[in-house]
Design a protein around this motif. Structure first.
Motif, short mmCIF file in Angstrom:
data_model
loop_
_atom_site.label_atom_id
_atom_site.label_comp_id
_atom_site.label_asym_id
_atom_site.label_seq_id
_atom_site.Cartn_x
_atom_site.Cartn_y
_atom_site.Cartn_z
N UNK A 1 31.41 28.99 43.18
CA UNK A 1 32.43 27.49 42.89
C UNK A 1 33.82 27.33 44.05
N UNK A 2 33.72 26.53 44.79
CA UNK A 2 34.66 26.32 45.71
C UNK A 2 35.77 26.02 45.69
N UNK A 3 36.80 26.28 46.09
CA UNK A 3 38.16 25.95 45.59
C UNK A 3 37.98 24.32 46.31
N UNK A 4 39.66 23.87 45.98
CA UNK A 4 39.48 22.86 46.68
C UNK A 4 40.75 22.25 45.66
N UNK A 5 41.72 21.49 46.77
CA UNK A 5 43.52 21.31 46.33
C UNK A 5 43.48 19.61 46.17
#
Lengths: 191, 191
Positions: free
Chosen positions: A27-31
Motif C-alpha cells: 500500500x502506497x500513501x497518497x494525499x
DNA sequence: CGTTCAGTTGACTAAGGTCAATTCCCGTGG
DNA sequence: CCACGGGAATTGACCTTAGTCAACTGAACG
C-alpha cells in the motif's frame, strides 16, 4: 505508520504479524487535497484505496449534465469504482475528495499478487465487498420502503458526520431528491 | 450430474478437475416446489444455494404488512440472505420458490472448510458477491436516475423472463411502486 | 465590492399513491 | 364439466409527495 490500516485488517481477518507487515508494503500513501480527484470518468480504475482519513464522494454525470452522487466513503473503508475495477472497463464514475483525504493505495496487479502469495488475504477482499454489498442492500431497502424524509432521517441517525461535512446538494443527489426538496425537508425537521 | 454448477464454477475461476470434483461433493441437491420456502424470516440463513433451474424470490414483510420483494434470482446464480449469512443474525428475509426450483445447497460450515482446504475457491466467493454488488449498484442507479416507467422499461429490456414468469404485484414491489401504478404503466407501454 | 454559486423560498406541475369498485382468472369441489 | 369463491389485476376519482422554474438571499473568494 500505517497503524489505521493495520488495525482495520486485523479486525477483519486473522493474519500473522509477518504476513501483515508484508501485506502493508503493497500500500502506497497518497494525499488528496479538497476537491481533487482520485479517479475521473473515462479512465480505468485499477486501484483500490484504503481511506485513512477524510471523505470521498463517488459520483457521475448523467445525460442531463446533473451530478449524481452514488456513494460517500468514510474513514477506515476500502474504496474503488467497483464496475471499472472488476470488469476492467472505463469508469463512468468520478472519485473526488470532499475534504483533504489521506489514502493508502494498492494496484489491482499487486492485489492479485498478494492474493496469490497469501491466499488467506482473499478473505479480506471478500469481506470488504460484503460490507459494500450490505450497505447497498440497506440503501435499496430505503428506496423501496421509505420516502424522502424518512431516508434523510435515517442518514441523520446513522451518518450524522456526512450531514455536517457534505454540501446539501450532494446529500440530495445521494438521497435521490432535489436540493430544493431537501432544503424544505430540513426546515420541517428542525422545527 | 451437477453439470450446470460445474460449468458456472469453471467460468468464474480456474480450478483443477480434481479440486472441482471435490468441491462439488459439498453441494447437496434440493427441490423446492412452487411457493415453498428455502428460508423463512426469523431463522438463521446458514447456507448458500446455487440455483440450478427455476426462480426464487427474496422478500420481507414490512411494518405495514406489505411484502417487499428485494430480489429475484435466476438460473446459474448463487443466492443467500446476505445479512443473515454474513453477520449470523436472524433473517428478516424470506426466500421462496416462484416456480418449481432445483437447488444445490452448501452450508456455511462446509463453505469455510472448503475455503480453508482450497484457498483458491475463495475467489469464487469473492466473485459471486462482486456480481451481487454490481447488480445492486445498477439498481441504485435506477432509483437515483429513473422514474417508475423507465425502471420497468429497463426490466423489460434486461429481464424479460421475469416479466413473463412473475406476478405483477411482485414485480411492482421490486420496482418500488404500487401494483396499480404498474398496471397503468403497462397499458401505456403496450399501446 | 462585485461575481459566483449554494441554499432558500414561493407558486405551480407532474408522478405516483390511496381507496374503492369492478373485472378477470384460476383452482377447487360438487 | 360447470359453478363459484378468492385473490390478482384493472380502472376511476382523488390526494400527497416531490419536481420544476424562477426569484431571491447570503456567504465565500478574488
Amino acid at each position: 505508520m500505517n497503524a489505521s490500516l493495520r488495525t482495520t485488517i486485523q479486525a477483519s481477518i486473522s493474519i500473522s504479524d509477518d504476513d501483515l507487515d508484508y501485506m502493508l508494503t503493497f500500500f502506497k500513501p497518497m494525499i488528496l487535497k479538497k476537491n481533487n480527484f482520485f479517479l475521473k470518468s473515462g479512465n480505468y480504475c485499477s486501484h483500490v484505496v484504503y481511506l485513512k482519513s477524510g471523505l470521498l464522494r463517488i459520483y457521475y454525470t448523467n445525460e442531463n449534465g446533473e451530478e449524481i452522487t452514488c456513494y460517500f466513503s468514510l474513514e477506515t473503508e476500502f474504496v474503488t469504482s467497483l464496475a471499472s475495477f472488476s470488469k476492467e472497463i472505463r469508469s463512468i464514475e468520478n472519485i473526488q475528495a470532499i475534504v483533504t483525504t489521506e489514502l493508502l493505495v494498492i494496484s489491482k496487479i499487486d492485489l492479485e499478487k498478494l492474493y496469490q502469495e497469501l491466499p488467506n488475504t482473499q478473505e479480506l477482499g471478500r469481506k470488504a465487498i460484503e460490507k459494500i454489498a450490505l450497505n447497498m442492500e440497506k440503501r435499496i431497502f430505503l428506496f423501496l420502503n421509505k420516502n424522502a424524509e424518512e431516508r434523510y432521517q435515517d442518514m441523520l441517525k446513522n451518518n450524522p458526520i456526512l450531514i455536517k461535512k457534505v454540501p446539501l446538494k450532494y446529500l440530495a443527489s445521494y438521497l435521490g431528491i432535489t436540493p430544493q426538496h431537501l432544503s424544505r425537508l430540513r426546515k420541517t425537521i428542525v422545527s
